[in-house]
Scaffold this active site. Structure first.
Site, short mmCIF file in Angstrom:
data_model
loop_
_atom_site.label_atom_id
_atom_site.label_comp_id
_atom_site.label_asym_id
_atom_site.label_seq_id
_atom_site.Cartn_x
_atom_site.Cartn_y
_atom_site.Cartn_z
N HIS A 1 -1.47 -9.94 -3.23
CA HIS A 1 -2.65 -9.31 -3.92
C HIS A 1 -3.44 -10.15 -4.63
O HIS A 1 -3.77 -9.83 -5.72
CB HIS A 1 -2.02 -8.12 -4.57
N TYR B 1 -6.86 -11.29 -6.48
CA TYR B 1 -8.06 -10.98 -6.66
C TYR B 1 -8.94 -12.19 -6.74
O TYR B 1 -8.92 -13.31 -7.57
CB TYR B 1 -8.19 -10.36 -8.04
N GLN C 1 -6.58 -4.79 3.81
CA GLN C 1 -7.00 -3.92 2.97
C GLN C 1 -8.33 -4.57 1.98
O GLN C 1 -7.77 -5.72 1.48
CB GLN C 1 -5.76 -3.46 1.92
N GLU D 1 -6.11 -7.91 1.16
CA GLU D 1 -4.51 -7.87 1.71
C GLU D 1 -4.22 -7.50 3.14
O GLU D 1 -4.55 -6.45 3.67
CB GLU D 1 -3.98 -6.84 0.58
N HIS E 1 2.72 0.22 -3.30
CA HIS E 1 3.16 -1.20 -3.38
C HIS E 1 4.88 -1.26 -3.55
O HIS E 1 4.91 -2.14 -4.69
CB HIS E 1 2.29 -1.90 -4.57
N ASN F 1 0.73 -1.21 0.14
CA ASN F 1 -0.11 0.19 0.18
C ASN F 1 1.04 1.31 0.01
O ASN F 1 1.95 1.19 -0.49
CB ASN F 1 -1.07 0.03 1.17
N ARG F 2 0.37 2.23 0.61
CA ARG F 2 0.98 3.83 -0.03
C ARG F 2 1.71 4.15 1.22
O ARG F 2 1.52 4.06 2.44
CB ARG F 2 -0.20 4.63 -0.17
N ASP G 1 -11.70 0.32 -0.87
CA ASP G 1 -10.25 0.47 -1.01
C ASP G 1 -9.73 1.00 0.45
O ASP G 1 -9.02 2.08 0.32
CB ASP G 1 -9.89 1.10 -2.35
C1 GLA Z 1 -4.60 -1.92 -3.58
C2 GLA Z 1 -4.55 -0.34 -3.41
C3 GLA Z 1 -5.52 0.06 -4.53
C4 GLA Z 1 -4.98 -0.40 -5.97
C5 GLA Z 1 -4.70 -1.78 -5.87
C6 GLA Z 1 -4.02 -2.12 -7.12
O1 GLA Z 1 -5.40 -2.68 -3.19
O2 GLA Z 1 -4.97 0.07 -2.27
O3 GLA Z 1 -5.56 1.37 -4.43
O4 GLA Z 1 -3.85 0.35 -6.15
O5 GLA Z 1 -4.06 -2.20 -4.79
O6 GLA Z 1 -4.76 -1.73 -8.18
#
Ligand code: GLA
Length: 373
Positions: A207, A209, A310, A338, A135, A109-110, A273
């Site tokens: 990650h 999906y 997440q 996540e 990431h 994440n950020r 998100d």
């Molecule tokens: C995480 C982020 C999202 C996005 C995805 C990848 O979940 O929080 O904002 O960037 O990864 O697309």
């Protein structure tokens, strides 16, 4: 003419069968098989498939440590692939691949403005998301080749990656080891460890999906999700935490009782998100979330040692990516769970610590358990 019709019908049937099941040439006896999956930066990429005694399969490639397939039975014992991904390496290498199935590091994440201060020194990371670092930077752990070893017991694949001091701006040589295990009870367990020779932020995750219908339903809006969390980390417009931890009660963020993803999603700008602050008893593996797809009967339970989750509902998928089995990935085609430390941990003194020091070992275990009901 009749023969042609028959041929066409046979082709159609085998196409749909292929969509639902693994191709017939796949070995289904328990163990780990390997097959070439292309070449990246002069290194051979291999796809490893772990099969358990129930016939469940998990495939992983050593590029990005990506989980490419998770094949599990539905309530009628029909096998189906419950994760998004691509048939070939070029799919994963394409620009705009949104981290399908990948290992995320050095920091999941950020990190706000890609900046943090450690021991009095300011570090600047590459910015790859609205002026922030997402990431692990431009070339995170999802875009490197991991060294793979099949572990004794025929159910675990170990991946290691040595990230150099200064890589993507982070301090310290970081040795990371991730072990993927497919257990007898249909769980994919992911164990992460890491050590460093200089203090550095570390936040590893995966990650995947998930779409538990295995593609039968184009979105996950009817999946029922439970997240055991009374609070979440509030974010600003570019998804950087404000430091506030609002209560979920009475808001669309409340998943303490299972509800359909689509129930309140319209009231959350952009879709879900966010990082949920998990209700934890201690530091051991605890069940923190569940997902149920009534159509297929598939039930997913998430266990983790981490403090955060997440929950991302594939908001940025926009039908431009064509995945496995000719499936075009529309918005909300899948959801991510996540398990992690909180976003922007290095800049948020009140969040759980994300700094790993020399002599310490980073440890994280997450288990995705599949069943039907
Ligand atoms: C995480 C982020 C999202 C996005 C995805 C990848 O979940 O929080 O904002 O960037 O990864 O697309």
């Amino acid at each position: 003419m009749k023969k042609q019709t028959l041929l066409l019908m046979t082709a159609a049937i085998s196409f749909f069968t292929a969509c639902e099941n693994k191709p017939a040439d796949t070995v289904t006896k328990p163990g780990i098989t390997e097959k070439p999956f292309g070449v990246f930066e002069n290194e051979n990429i291999t796809q490893y498939t772990i099969t358990n005694a129930n016939g469940m399969q998990v495939s992983i490639i050593n590029y990005g440590g990506i989980v490419t397939d998770i094949i599990t039975p539905d309530k009628d014992k029909k096998m189906g692939d419950v994760v998004l991904g691509f048939d070939s390496l070029s799919g994963y290498l394409q620009k705009g691949n949104p981290y399908f199935g990948a290992l995320i590091g050095r920091y999941g994440n950020r990190i706000a403005k890609g900046k943090f201060v450690l021991d009095g020194k300011t570090y600047q990371l590459p910015l790859n998301n609205n002026g922030n670092t997402l990431h692990g930077g431009v070339k995170g752990f999802d875009k490197v080749v991991w060294q793979a070893t099949k572990l004794p017991g025929d159910s675990s694949l170990q991946l290691t990656y040595a990230s150099k001091d200064g890589e993507q701006g982070f301090p310290g040589n970081l040795q990371s080891t991730v072990v993927y295990t497919l257990t007898a009870d249909n769980s994919l367990q992911i164990s992460y460890t890491a050590t460093t020779d200089k203090a550095t932020p570390v936040n590893l995750t995966n990650h995947c999906y998930f779409n538990l219908s295995a593609g039968k339903e184009g979105t996950i809006l009817d999946h029922e999700v439970m997240i055991n969390a009374d609070k979440y980390t509030a974010v600003d417009t570019v998804l950087i935490p404000t430091g506030q931890l609002p209560d979920v009660k009475g808001t669309p963020m409340d998943f303490t009782t299972a509800k359909k993803v689509g129930k309140d999603i319209a009231s959350v700008k952009g879709g879900y998100d966010h990082n949920w602050v998990l209700n934890r008893k201690g530091n051991d593996l605890e069940e923190v979330a569940t997902v149920y797809d009534a159509g297929s009967g598939r039930f997913l339970e998430v266990f983790t040692t981490e403090p955060g989750l997440q929950f991302y509902t594939g908001n940025f998928l926009d039908s431009t990516l064509h995945g496995k089995n000719n499936w075009v990935y529309a918005q909300h085609a899948a959801l991510c769970l996540e398990t992690q430390h909180f976003p922007d941990g290095p800049n948020q003194p009140t969040f759980p610590n994300t700094i790993l020091k020399p002599g310490e070992t980073y440890k994280h275990v997450t288990k995705y358990k599949f069943s039907v009901k």
